[in-house]
Design a protein around this motif. Structure first.
Motif, PDB file in Angstrom:
ATOM      1  N   PRO A   1       7.726 -46.306 -19.447  1.00 17.08           N
ATOM      2  CA  PRO A   1       7.000 -45.047 -19.644  1.00 17.08           C
ATOM      3  C   PRO A   1       7.576 -44.164 -20.736  1.00 17.08           C
ATOM      4  O   PRO A   1       6.990 -43.126 -21.058  1.00 17.08           O
ATOM      5  N   ILE A   2       8.723 -44.539 -21.315  1.00 14.80           N
ATOM      6  CA  ILE A   2       9.383 -43.692 -22.307  1.00 14.80           C
ATOM      7  C   ILE A   2       8.463 -43.309 -23.472  1.00 14.80           C
ATOM      8  O   ILE A   2       8.395 -42.130 -23.844  1.00 14.80           O
ATOM      9  N   PRO A   3       7.724 -44.261 -24.081  1.00 16.73           N
ATOM     10  CA  PRO A   3       6.854 -43.824 -25.186  1.00 16.73           C
ATOM     11  C   PRO A   3       5.791 -42.835 -24.750  1.00 16.73           C
ATOM     12  O   PRO A   3       5.433 -41.929 -25.517  1.00 16.73           O
ATOM     13  N   LEU A   4       5.292 -42.950 -23.523  1.00 18.08           N
ATOM     14  CA  LEU A   4       4.291 -41.997 -23.037  1.00 18.08           C
ATOM     15  C   LEU A   4       4.910 -40.619 -22.842  1.00 18.08           C
ATOM     16  O   LEU A   4       4.267 -39.599 -23.143  1.00 18.08           O
ATOM     17  N   TYR A   5       6.157 -40.568 -22.357  1.00 14.68           N
ATOM     18  CA  TYR A   5       6.831 -39.284 -22.202  1.00 14.68           C
ATOM     19  C   TYR A   5       7.049 -38.617 -23.562  1.00 14.68           C
ATOM     20  O   TYR A   5       6.842 -37.405 -23.721  1.00 14.68           O
ATOM     21  N   LEU A   6       7.472 -39.410 -24.549  1.00 11.04           N
ATOM     22  CA  LEU A   6       7.675 -38.861 -25.893  1.00 11.04           C
ATOM     23  C   LEU A   6       6.359 -38.349 -26.484  1.00 11.04           C
ATOM     24  O   LEU A   6       6.312 -37.274 -27.090  1.00 11.04           O
ATOM     25  N   LEU A   7       5.297 -39.121 -26.305  1.00 14.72           N
ATOM     26  CA  LEU A   7       3.994 -38.715 -26.838  1.00 14.72           C
ATOM     27  C   LEU A   7       3.484 -37.444 -26.168  1.00 14.72           C
ATOM     28  O   LEU A   7       2.876 -36.597 -26.825  1.00 14.72           O
ATOM     29  N   SER A   8       3.743 -37.304 -24.862  1.00 11.59           N
ATOM     30  CA  SER A   8       3.316 -36.085 -24.174  1.00 11.59           C
ATOM     31  C   SER A   8       4.080 -34.880 -24.712  1.00 11.59           C
ATOM     32  O   SER A   8       3.511 -33.791 -24.853  1.00 11.59           O
ATOM     33  N   GLY A   9       5.371 -35.061 -25.020  1.00 13.81           N
ATOM     34  CA  GLY A   9       6.132 -33.977 -25.634  1.00 13.81           C
ATOM     35  C   GLY A   9       5.591 -33.605 -27.002  1.00 13.81           C
ATOM     36  O   GLY A   9       5.492 -32.416 -27.345  1.00 13.81           O
ATOM     37  N   LEU A  10       5.216 -34.611 -27.778  1.00 15.62           N
ATOM     38  CA  LEU A  10       4.622 -34.347 -29.088  1.00 15.62           C
ATOM     39  C   LEU A  10       3.312 -33.576 -28.953  1.00 15.62           C
ATOM     40  O   LEU A  10       3.003 -32.701 -29.767  1.00 15.62           O
ATOM     41  N   ALA A  11       2.549 -33.895 -27.923  1.00 17.41           N
ATOM     42  CA  ALA A  11       1.239 -33.261 -27.742  1.00 17.41           C
ATOM     43  C   ALA A  11       1.359 -31.782 -27.376  1.00 17.41           C
ATOM     44  O   ALA A  11       0.489 -30.976 -27.736  1.00 17.41           O
ATOM     45  N   PHE A  12       2.445 -31.417 -26.684  1.00 21.33           N
ATOM     46  CA  PHE A  12       2.564 -30.038 -26.204  1.00 21.33           C
ATOM     47  C   PHE A  12       3.702 -29.270 -26.876  1.00 21.33           C
ATOM     48  O   PHE A  12       4.087 -28.206 -26.401  1.00 21.33           O
ATOM     49  N   GLY A  13       4.242 -29.804 -27.959  1.00 22.20           N
ATOM     50  CA  GLY A  13       5.334 -29.137 -28.655  1.00 22.20           C
ATOM     51  C   GLY A  13       4.880 -28.445 -29.918  1.00 22.20           C
ATOM     52  O   GLY A  13       3.716 -28.060 -30.068  1.00 22.20           O
ATOM     53  N   GLU A  14       5.808 -28.314 -30.862  1.00 23.04           N
ATOM     54  CA  GLU A  14       5.534 -27.662 -32.133  1.00 23.04           C
ATOM     55  C   GLU A  14       4.464 -28.437 -32.902  1.00 23.04           C
ATOM     56  O   GLU A  14       4.646 -29.604 -33.199  1.00 23.04           O
ATOM     57  N   GLY A  15       3.373 -27.762 -33.223  1.00 23.85           N
ATOM     58  CA  GLY A  15       2.308 -28.407 -33.968  1.00 23.85           C
ATOM     59  C   GLY A  15       1.438 -29.309 -33.124  1.00 23.85           C
ATOM     60  O   GLY A  15       0.599 -30.038 -33.654  1.00 23.85           O
TER      61      GLY A  15
ATOM     62  N   PHE B   1      12.546 -33.639 -26.007  1.00 28.33           N
ATOM     63  CA  PHE B   1      12.768 -34.157 -27.355  1.00 28.33           C
ATOM     64  C   PHE B   1      11.459 -34.170 -28.133  1.00 28.33           C
ATOM     65  O   PHE B   1      11.414 -33.802 -29.315  1.00 28.33           O
ATOM     66  N   GLY B   2      10.382 -34.593 -27.480  1.00 31.62           N
ATOM     67  CA  GLY B   2       9.079 -34.587 -28.138  1.00 31.62           C
ATOM     68  C   GLY B   2       8.606 -33.191 -28.463  1.00 31.62           C
ATOM     69  O   GLY B   2       7.971 -32.955 -29.503  1.00 31.62           O
ATOM     70  N   LEU B   3       8.915 -32.216 -27.582  1.00 29.40           N
ATOM     71  CA  LEU B   3       8.507 -30.832 -27.817  1.00 29.40           C
ATOM     72  C   LEU B   3       9.078 -30.276 -29.116  1.00 29.40           C
ATOM     73  O   LEU B   3       8.464 -29.435 -29.765  1.00 29.40           O
ATOM     74  N   HIS B   4      10.258 -30.756 -29.492  1.00 30.28           N
ATOM     75  CA  HIS B   4      10.928 -30.234 -30.680  1.00 30.28           C
ATOM     76  C   HIS B   4      10.692 -31.115 -31.909  1.00 30.28           C
ATOM     77  O   HIS B   4      11.406 -30.997 -32.894  1.00 30.28           O
ATOM     78  N   THR B   5       9.719 -31.996 -31.819  1.00 32.68           N
ATOM     79  CA  THR B   5       9.348 -32.824 -32.960  1.00 32.68           C
ATOM     80  C   THR B   5       7.899 -32.530 -33.331  1.00 32.68           C
ATOM     81  O   THR B   5       6.993 -32.691 -32.512  1.00 32.68           O
ATOM     82  N   ASP B   6       7.692 -32.073 -34.539  1.00 34.58           N
ATOM     83  CA  ASP B   6       6.343 -31.776 -35.016  1.00 34.58           C
ATOM     84  C   ASP B   6       5.625 -33.092 -35.322  1.00 34.58           C
ATOM     85  O   ASP B   6       6.107 -33.885 -36.134  1.00 34.58           O
TER      86      ASP B   6
ATOM     87  N   GLY C   1      19.181 -36.437 -30.425  1.00 32.38           N
ATOM     88  CA  GLY C   1      19.040 -35.067 -29.937  1.00 32.38           C
ATOM     89  C   GLY C   1      20.223 -34.187 -30.301  1.00 32.38           C
ATOM     90  O   GLY C   1      20.061 -32.986 -30.552  1.00 32.38           O
ATOM     91  N   LEU C   2      21.429 -34.766 -30.354  1.00 35.42           N
ATOM     92  CA  LEU C   2      22.609 -33.992 -30.757  1.00 35.42           C
ATOM     93  C   LEU C   2      22.447 -33.457 -32.174  1.00 35.42           C
ATOM     94  O   LEU C   2      22.770 -32.300 -32.468  1.00 35.42           O
ATOM     95  N   ALA C   3      21.944 -34.327 -33.059  1.00 35.38           N
ATOM     96  CA  ALA C   3      21.761 -33.910 -34.459  1.00 35.38           C
ATOM     97  C   ALA C   3      20.609 -32.931 -34.608  1.00 35.38           C
ATOM     98  O   ALA C   3      20.686 -31.978 -35.397  1.00 35.38           O
ATOM     99  N   VAL C   4      19.535 -33.161 -33.844  1.00 37.53           N
ATOM    100  CA  VAL C   4      18.380 -32.269 -33.927  1.00 37.53           C
ATOM    101  C   VAL C   4      18.758 -30.869 -33.469  1.00 37.53           C
ATOM    102  O   VAL C   4      18.400 -29.867 -34.096  1.00 37.53           O
ATOM    103  N   THR C   5      19.502 -30.780 -32.356  1.00 39.05           N
ATOM    104  CA  THR C   5      19.930 -29.477 -31.836  1.00 39.05           C
ATOM    105  C   THR C   5      20.802 -28.738 -32.841  1.00 39.05           C
ATOM    106  O   THR C   5      20.718 -27.510 -32.974  1.00 39.05           O
ATOM    107  N   ALA C   6      21.650 -29.492 -33.553  1.00 34.14           N
ATOM    108  CA  ALA C   6      22.547 -28.877 -34.538  1.00 34.14           C
ATOM    109  C   ALA C   6      21.868 -28.615 -35.878  1.00 34.14           C
ATOM    110  O   ALA C   6      22.464 -27.998 -36.763  1.00 34.14           O
ATOM    111  N   GLY C   7      20.634 -29.095 -36.051  1.00 31.73           N
ATOM    112  CA  GLY C   7      19.914 -28.883 -37.302  1.00 31.73           C
ATOM    113  C   GLY C   7      20.493 -29.632 -38.481  1.00 31.73           C
ATOM    114  O   GLY C   7      20.506 -29.129 -39.610  1.00 31.73           O
TER     115      GLY C   7
END
Length: 407
Positions: A31-45, A277-282, A341-347
């Motif tokens: 289910p991991i790809p579905l969880y990531l896709l759901s985050g993309l759907a409800f995140g930035e952009g 993680f998906g929420l913070h990926t446009d 995620g460590l790198a994304v959080t640190a920008g």
């Protein structure tokens, strides 16, 4: 009003994750790809950005990482780790060289710099223990001769994370060489101390934590893990490493009981982590990196297959088992996302998160397919290259017997 919106949003997230998990289970894939896709759907952009529940989801995601590493530590005893390290460290070195270097090279070629190179090396190096374990169970290969080889490679990767994560944490925090060396020294010292205590005093520690009441056992183990993770993070060591070491320190009936009690919590908060993680990926940032992600997926799928083939050959496994071992190791998943995620959080690099998301989405889907079809495709290719012997010369001894042999 704010609390009502928070409850509605978070309840909708959990309900949606449950339905996605049931859908994935119905068709027997992760289910991991579905969880990531759901985050993309409800995140930035995305289609419907969340607002009120984002901070709560962020806390849940951090707990998800801690529980993932705790449960990983509970799978092994300290003595198992030491024996695996002694017996199979060459396979671990080959695994690191073949699979970390492509990620590092890709980051440098994209002009992302050395810190991003170290991060992307970890993303491409670490296989998904959860996905691979599920695939082996679904395919009925748990009792196969090549399965211990696969598990040994995964264990060595898990061990390497205890060293790798503090290094990445120091690098993404932007600390200097001296401070980074101190952080790594502390991490290695703590890891060594915990391993020594687990081997020498594991029964005493487990007896202290043990309880016949499931509620008390759950509270003690969970509280101890989060406490140690927090202390580790305060010392500039990854919280995930602290949780991993707590899992290693527990053994016997305590580890089994904790594993049973914490598995549902792990699944819940790990799913929240993937959504976070998906929420913070446009989603708009993925198409520009899709081609590099696809190229990296192809290269590292091939290098993982080569790793498994070499490790199985070294252990005396037959050719069919070698190909099965290689195909089983291809899937990437939870820990690749944890590292990214460590790198994304640190920008560190804006494009690293989208590339890691696309990369994991590709290989978490392709991984179960390579596990199932690598060996048949290799056998077909071998027969095609020797068409004049009617396929008998390239068949393995198992193929000529009527009784199935689990090699």
């Amino acid at each position: 009003m704010h609390s009502a919106v928070l409850l509605i949003e978070f309840g909708s997230i959990i309900l949606g994750l449950g339905l996605l998990g049931r859908f994935a289970a119905r068709f027997r894939f992760s289910p991991i790809p579905l969880y990531l896709l759901s985050g993309l759907a409800f995140g930035e952009g995305g289609l419907l950005p969340l607002g009120a529940s984002e901070e709560f989801v962020a806390t849940g995601a951090e707990i998800g990482v801690i529980l993932l590493l705790l449960m990983l530590g509970l799978e092994y005893t300290a003595s198992d780790l030491v024996s695996n390290l002694k017996a199979h460290y060459p396979a671990g070195l080959v695994d690191c060289a073949l699979n970390a270097l492509p990620g590092a090279a890709a980051a440098l070629l994209l002009g992302w710099g050395p810190v991003a190179a170290v991060v992307l090396a970890g993303v491409t190096w670490i296989s998904s223990s959860g996905v691979i374990a599920k695939v082996l169970g679904d395919l009925g290969r748990v009792g196969n001769r090549e399965t211990p080889v696969i598990l040994s490679v995964l264990v060595l990767e898990d061990l390497a994370m205890a060293v790798y994560l503090p290094i990445v944490t120091a690098l993404v925090a932007g600390v200097g060489l001296a401070a980074g060396s101190v952080t790594l020294a502390i991490a290695l010292g703590v890891a060594g101390l915990v391993l020594f205590a687990a081997v020498r005093y594991g029964r005493v520690i487990s007896r202290f934590v043990s309880s016949d009441d499931p509620e008390k056992l759950l509270l003690v183990v969970l509280g101890l893990t989060i406490l140690v993770a927090g202390v580790a993070q305060q010392l500039q060591v990854s919280a995930a490493v602290g949780a991993f070491l707590v899992g290693i320190a527990l053994s016997g009936e305590v580890a089994e009981g904790a594993h049973t009690l914490l598995s549902p919590l792990r699944d819940l908060f790990a799913a929240v982590f993937f959504v976070f993680f998906g929420l913070h990926t446009d989603p708009a940032s993925i198409p520009p990196v899709l081609l590099p992600a696809l190229a990296l997926a192809v290269v590292t799928a091939a290098t993982k297959i080569a790793t498994g083939y070499w490790a199985a050959r070294r252990s005396g496994i037959s050719v069919k088992g070698r190909w099965r071992a290689g195909g089983a190791l291809v899937a990437r998943g939870e820990f690749s996302i944890v590292i990214a995620g460590l790198a994304v959080t640190a920008g560190i690099e804006p494009s690293l998160g989208p590339l890691a998301t696309a990369y994991v989405l590709i290989l978490v889907v392709v991984g179960p397919l390579t596990a199932r079809y690598t060996e048949p495709l290799a056998a077909w290719w071998a027969r095609r290259r020797t068409p004049h012997d009617h396929g008998t010369a390239d068949r393995l001894p198992e193929a000529r017997t009527q009784t199935p042999v689990r090699d």
